[in-house]
Design an enzyme around this catalytic site. Structure first.
Site, PDB file in Angstrom:
ATOM      1  N   PRO A   2      52.762  82.887 -47.740  1.00  0.00           N
ATOM      2  CA  PRO A   2      53.757  82.585 -47.081  1.00  0.00           C
ATOM      3  C   PRO A   2      53.760  80.896 -46.894  1.00  0.00           C
ATOM      4  CG  PRO A   2      51.888  82.360 -46.227  1.00  0.00           C
ATOM      5  CD  PRO A   2      51.537  82.713 -47.490  1.00  0.00           C
ATOM      6  N   GLU A   3      55.014  80.042 -47.540  1.00  0.00           N
ATOM      7  CA  GLU A   3      55.847  79.063 -46.947  1.00  0.00           C
ATOM      8  C   GLU A   3      57.849  79.989 -46.222  1.00  0.00           C
ATOM      9  OE1 GLU A   3      56.267  75.371 -48.804  1.00  0.00           O
ATOM     10  OE2 GLU A   3      54.192  76.095 -49.706  1.00  0.00           O
ATOM     11  N   LYS A  52      57.430  79.652 -40.357  1.00  0.00           N
ATOM     12  CA  LYS A  52      56.838  80.013 -40.877  1.00  0.00           C
ATOM     13  C   LYS A  52      56.085  81.217 -39.741  1.00  0.00           C
ATOM     14  CE  LYS A  52      54.863  76.250 -43.750  1.00  0.00           C
ATOM     15  NZ  LYS A  52      52.955  75.526 -43.988  1.00  0.00           N
ATOM     16  N   ARG A 265      44.133  68.430 -46.844  1.00  0.00           N
ATOM     17  CA  ARG A 265      45.326  69.500 -47.984  1.00  0.00           C
ATOM     18  C   ARG A 265      45.695  69.476 -48.894  1.00  0.00           C
ATOM     19  NH1 ARG A 265      47.825  73.272 -45.542  1.00  0.00           N
ATOM     20  NH2 ARG A 265      48.326  74.638 -47.675  1.00  0.00           N
TER      21      ARG A 265
END
Length: 278
Positions: A2-3, A52, A265
């Site tokens: 999911p983006e 999202k 990240r």
DNA sequence: GTGATATGCGGAT
DNA sequence: TCCGCCTATCACT
């Protein structure tokens, strides 16, 4: 997985399969039993994506029910159509929520959020999100208010959902590469025109992502020249310039792609191509 | 079988 | 800045 483009596509898939139909709801895994009981027999009205976040609206006995789903890092929503009189297969794996309608079924696995919201909670959720490049009514100005005053690197700001909604690690890396921007450039040192170019390229890339169902930045109206090297193709299915291409040669200049941890990240970029002095 | 990894995010420190 | 959560998949043994 999911983006933002994935969620927008799922919303469209859900509408195609369930719109205006009654659903049967269950939680085979058992962790959403109360919620599925509330949804059982409700009529599917609409599904919308905000960044999202997926919001599905149902009506039952003149009451509106709002289901909020966020897939998080590993969540998956599989939407499938069914032929007339065909039943859904036995659920496999950990299915948090299964919806079944006359036209198909949907299985939700591993979400970060699966909950019923009241209207006030939904308003609060939307209010804390920045503009979404995939929502026509949104534009880049609200994001610029934050970016133009921030000392944080543009690579960090692009991941903040309260700045721009729907951008994830892949689009962040790819859009900065496509525009030749050093990911460490502080937001407040970014030129106004450069931010507009970022936004416009996000609109292009993410709309393309919705259309084809994958992130494919190399073949999407790209800006830099390509060499003959093969772009990366992984299980996300798309072709990308830098995302997860650490140590491999840049598709444009041949320099090894670099990786760094930034705000917990992975960030990927080409040190040679991405040095534009904003 | 085991362990690393992942497109995310909220809460504690 | 770190940790925990949720789950499937893939590269290893």
């Amino acid at each position: 997985m999911p983006e933002g483009h994935t969620i927008h596509r799922l919303a469209a898939d859900l509408v195609a399969v369930f719109a205006d139909r009654t659903v049967r709801a269950s939680s085979p895994q058992g962790r959403f039993s109360d919620g599925s009981a509330a949804l059982e027999g409700a009529r599917f009205i609409d599904a919308q994506a905000y960044g999202k976040h997926l919001v599905i609206t149902f009506a039952r006995a003149r009451r509106t029910l709002l289901l909020h789903v966020h897939l998080g890092l590993y969540g998956d929503l599989a939407v499938s159509s069914l032929k007339p009189r065909e039943g859904p297969p036995e659920p496999w794996g950990q299915v948090r929520l299964r919806l079944v309608g006359a036209g198909g079924f949907a299985d939700l696995r591993g979400p970060t959020a699966c909950e019923l919201l009241d209207p006030g909670q939904l308003d609060a959720l939307i209010a804390r999100l920045g503009p979404d490049p995939l929502r026509l009514e949104d534009d880049e100005r609200r994001a610029w208010q934050v970016i133009s005053r921030s000392a944080s690197p543009i690579a960090v700001l692009l991941m903040r959902q309260d700045v721009v909604a729907g951008v994830g690690n892949v689009y962040r890396a790819e859009v900065l590469f496509r525009l030749g921007i050093d990911p460490w450039t502080p937001g407040r040192e970014l030129a106004r025109t450069m931010w507009r170019r970022i936004w416009r390229d996000l609109v292009t890339l993410m709309a393309q992502g919705v259309d084809v169902g994958r992130i494919d930045t190399v073949r999407t109206k790209h800006l830099p020249e390509r060499t003959g090297r093969a772009p990366r193709r992984d299980r996300h299915g798309g072709e990308v310039y830098v995302y997860r291409r650490e140590a491999q040669p840049c598709l444009v200049c041949g320099e090894p792609i670099r990786r760094a941890e930034l705000a917990a990240r992975n960030l990927f970029w080409c040190p040679a191509c991405q040095s534009r002095p904003h």
